[in-house]
Design a protein around this motif. Sequence first.
Motif, PDB file in Angstrom:
ATOM      1  N   ALA A  12      59.520 -52.194  19.905  1.00  0.00           N
ATOM      2  CA  ALA A  12      59.449 -51.358  21.264  1.00  0.00           C
ATOM      3  C   ALA A  12      60.285 -49.573  21.291  1.00  0.00           C
ATOM      4  O   ALA A  12      59.818 -48.809  21.509  1.00  0.00           O
ATOM      5  N   LEU A  13      61.905 -49.394  20.839  1.00  0.00           N
ATOM      6  CA  LEU A  13      62.616 -48.292  20.862  1.00  0.00           C
ATOM      7  C   LEU A  13      61.989 -47.866  20.247  1.00  0.00           C
ATOM      8  O   LEU A  13      61.670 -46.670  19.602  1.00  0.00           O
ATOM      9  N   GLY A  14      61.694 -48.305  18.983  1.00  0.00           N
ATOM     10  CA  GLY A  14      61.575 -47.678  17.614  1.00  0.00           C
ATOM     11  C   GLY A  14      59.401 -46.332  18.118  1.00  0.00           C
ATOM     12  O   GLY A  14      59.399 -45.529  17.616  1.00  0.00           O
ATOM     13  N   ILE A  15      58.839 -46.970  18.816  1.00  0.00           N
ATOM     14  CA  ILE A  15      57.212 -46.606  19.353  1.00  0.00           C
ATOM     15  C   ILE A  15      57.829 -45.540  20.506  1.00  0.00           C
ATOM     16  O   ILE A  15      57.311 -44.575  20.241  1.00  0.00           O
ATOM     17  N   ALA A  16      58.766 -45.986  21.164  1.00  0.00           N
ATOM     18  CA  ALA A  16      59.423 -45.046  21.908  1.00  0.00           C
ATOM     19  C   ALA A  16      59.898 -44.016  21.726  1.00  0.00           C
ATOM     20  O   ALA A  16      59.532 -42.348  21.857  1.00  0.00           O
ATOM     21  N   GLY A  17      60.441 -44.003  20.003  1.00  0.00           N
ATOM     22  CA  GLY A  17      60.756 -43.023  19.333  1.00  0.00           C
ATOM     23  C   GLY A  17      60.009 -41.665  18.649  1.00  0.00           C
ATOM     24  O   GLY A  17      59.890 -40.773  18.975  1.00  0.00           O
ATOM     25  N   GLN A  18      59.010 -42.601  18.242  1.00  0.00           N
ATOM     26  CA  GLN A  18      58.024 -41.865  17.044  1.00  0.00           C
ATOM     27  C   GLN A  18      56.949 -41.008  18.059  1.00  0.00           C
ATOM     28  O   GLN A  18      56.999 -40.001  18.538  1.00  0.00           O
ATOM     29  N   GLN A  19      57.071 -41.921  20.025  1.00  0.00           N
ATOM     30  CA  GLN A  19      56.481 -41.185  21.098  1.00  0.00           C
ATOM     31  C   GLN A  19      56.736 -39.747  21.397  1.00  0.00           C
ATOM     32  O   GLN A  19      56.424 -39.506  22.911  1.00  0.00           O
ATOM     33  N   GLY A  20      58.345 -39.757  21.083  1.00  0.00           N
ATOM     34  CA  GLY A  20      59.099 -38.522  21.544  1.00  0.00           C
ATOM     35  C   GLY A  20      60.105 -38.909  22.682  1.00  0.00           C
ATOM     36  O   GLY A  20      60.494 -37.621  23.526  1.00  0.00           O
ATOM     37  N   GLN A  21      60.268 -40.018  23.554  1.00  0.00           N
ATOM     38  CA  GLN A  21      60.920 -40.513  24.136  1.00  0.00           C
ATOM     39  C   GLN A  21      62.378 -40.704  23.603  1.00  0.00           C
ATOM     40  O   GLN A  21      62.728 -39.984  23.028  1.00  0.00           O
TER      41      GLN A  21
END
Length: 659
Positions: A459-468
């Motif tokens: 989840a943290l990785g996906i958020a990082g990919q989204q620019g969060q």
Amino acid sequence: MTKPACQSLNWVGGVRDVEALQNLLGQGGVPNVLITDHNGIAKRLKMEHVWAEAQIEGQWVALDPSFKQYTHEEGIDLNAAMDTDPDQLYAALTAAADVDHENKTVRGLDQAYAAQLVSELEKKVEDYIQLNHPNAKFNDIAGGKKIVKAEAEVLPVALPYISVVASQPLAQLPSNIRHKFGFTLNDNYLNTYLNVEMSLPALAGKTLALHFTPATQADIDMLNAKLPQSESEATSSNAKLPYGLIQMDAEFLVDTQVVATGNRSFSLGEELNTSKGFWTPRFGWEKTDSPIIAGEYQAIGIDYHGIELGMLADLKAKNAAVSQQLGTGNIGTLTKHDTAGLFLQTGIHSYYAMVNLQQTLLAKSTKIVNYIQPSYGTFSTDLSVSYFFGIPRWVSPGGLGMDVDRLANNAEAANNCLDDWRDYHRKTGAVSSYLENLVPEKMLDDGANNPQGVSAVKALGIAGQQGQKIYTLTDSNQFLFSEITIDDEARAEINSAIVSGKDVIVHEKPISVVGWTGSGYIITDPVTGSGAYKISGGENGGYVGDEMAVYFSFIGFGIGLISTPLSLMVSLLIAGTLLIELWLDLMVYDNGSEFCRDMMVSLFVIIGILPFLLGLAGLPIIGFLGLYIGIMAGLVVSRALEIISLTGSRCPNQRPTVR
């Protein structure tokens, strides 16, 4: 008993520092005292210990098979094989990122470069091993230890220690110092319906499960009638069963054999709670609670100092046999334990096997001595219960869920370095979290689909990919928590963790992954590096079920009828949209009876359209009546739909004849 310090260092894993020796024993609950000479140099170790005695030719002979010496093998130096500079890697990963060291936030880490780097490092290690150790096995790579064989022509007359003080001989260990596993099924009011307590060593290599089975033949028949009859029906978003129509009995299994049964039946979809954990002589019962829905199948995996190779081989053989049966169409003898149960058991035990493998490799590369401690977790089917103003209505399949309740180990840096010990826990924690989604994904990936799971790390990785923005929250920057969107339960837990001195890594807003919406966060102890890797959330927001559409249709525009003209327009627009949605649903409604459909359409026109038209008139008194009629109609339709769902297609297949 008292042992030489140098032998004790070797015995616990080849540590080089006496404090590391004491730390390992202390983590395992073994009281110990270091004895030094007049120069402060450690000479002996005094500790509590248990040994065996065997009666040979009428004489009791003391034997201690546990205390021994080892030859420790280093294995291959993987760090040298990778030949990387950590500082250069960090600089490359953060070159284009927005890193705020003061507030402990980061945005825009180069994850594409990170993925490329992992592939390059894997290739380096593979090439190095292939070139220098082409015939290497796992133990050659990871290292290991071999027992130094001790032989004697006669049995020793005493234990080979400096001094021994025996407290009490026992024919067998009493119950209060035996390790046990316990499982309890209860409700939210702590009423207990099933309780199991078993010797932990007796469960080594066995599979455990809790499942629910229809209580009577009538429940079996009803379930068969309600289950989807085709693959398309099973995968449809409308695949659901009525709540409460079928009664289920709970059964606890050991190797698919029933060892305990619940003391009452449960409605399909009923919310219950499980409590499971270990009894240890040091701490007593230590259990964790987790919810379960009546009807779910929960495979329970126990990692008892490592998953036995024989167990993994047995699971592999069973999967191959079932696969062959399915391929030939010979499914008459298969049960849910042979199919879904076997899949879930394979998943949770494969998870622990993978975690143990990763811990072994990480321990070897970081000079850590690691011992796996008893752990447990579950891999289960998930059911979702939909509610209608607090009343449960439907039970739907919700996917699969892996919940690792306990992942324990005793670990210490060979040189007693605190930073190495802390970093090891952080690395193994992150890997263990990622495997919670990776193992199920790999099991379900048949090459034609792309199954997606969620864990805290992913989840943290996906958020990082989204620019969060990714936050590391501590007591020094807790004020930044107001910038983060997360559900109330997780927010309260994070706040409590920060107040107690923990660090929390969390992203700024929820993510969505294939029907799931929520957040991932990690709570870590800054001293030990140990952490809790958690996700929060549920289904995607914004979905409105048919039953909620009925209520919103009536109440939504009804409130507008006694409000301002603008509110009236907005509420009428909402009501109109929902009425159209409900109309389309009625047009595709199929329960095998034209009469039932016609009845529902008539109800829709009478108590849906007419109040809506009254609202269009805009007259206050008529608007008030519209609100009242709408609310009453919503209750009527709700009850009608509930009765139809619970009784099935009970309407006559033809219109009744009027006599």
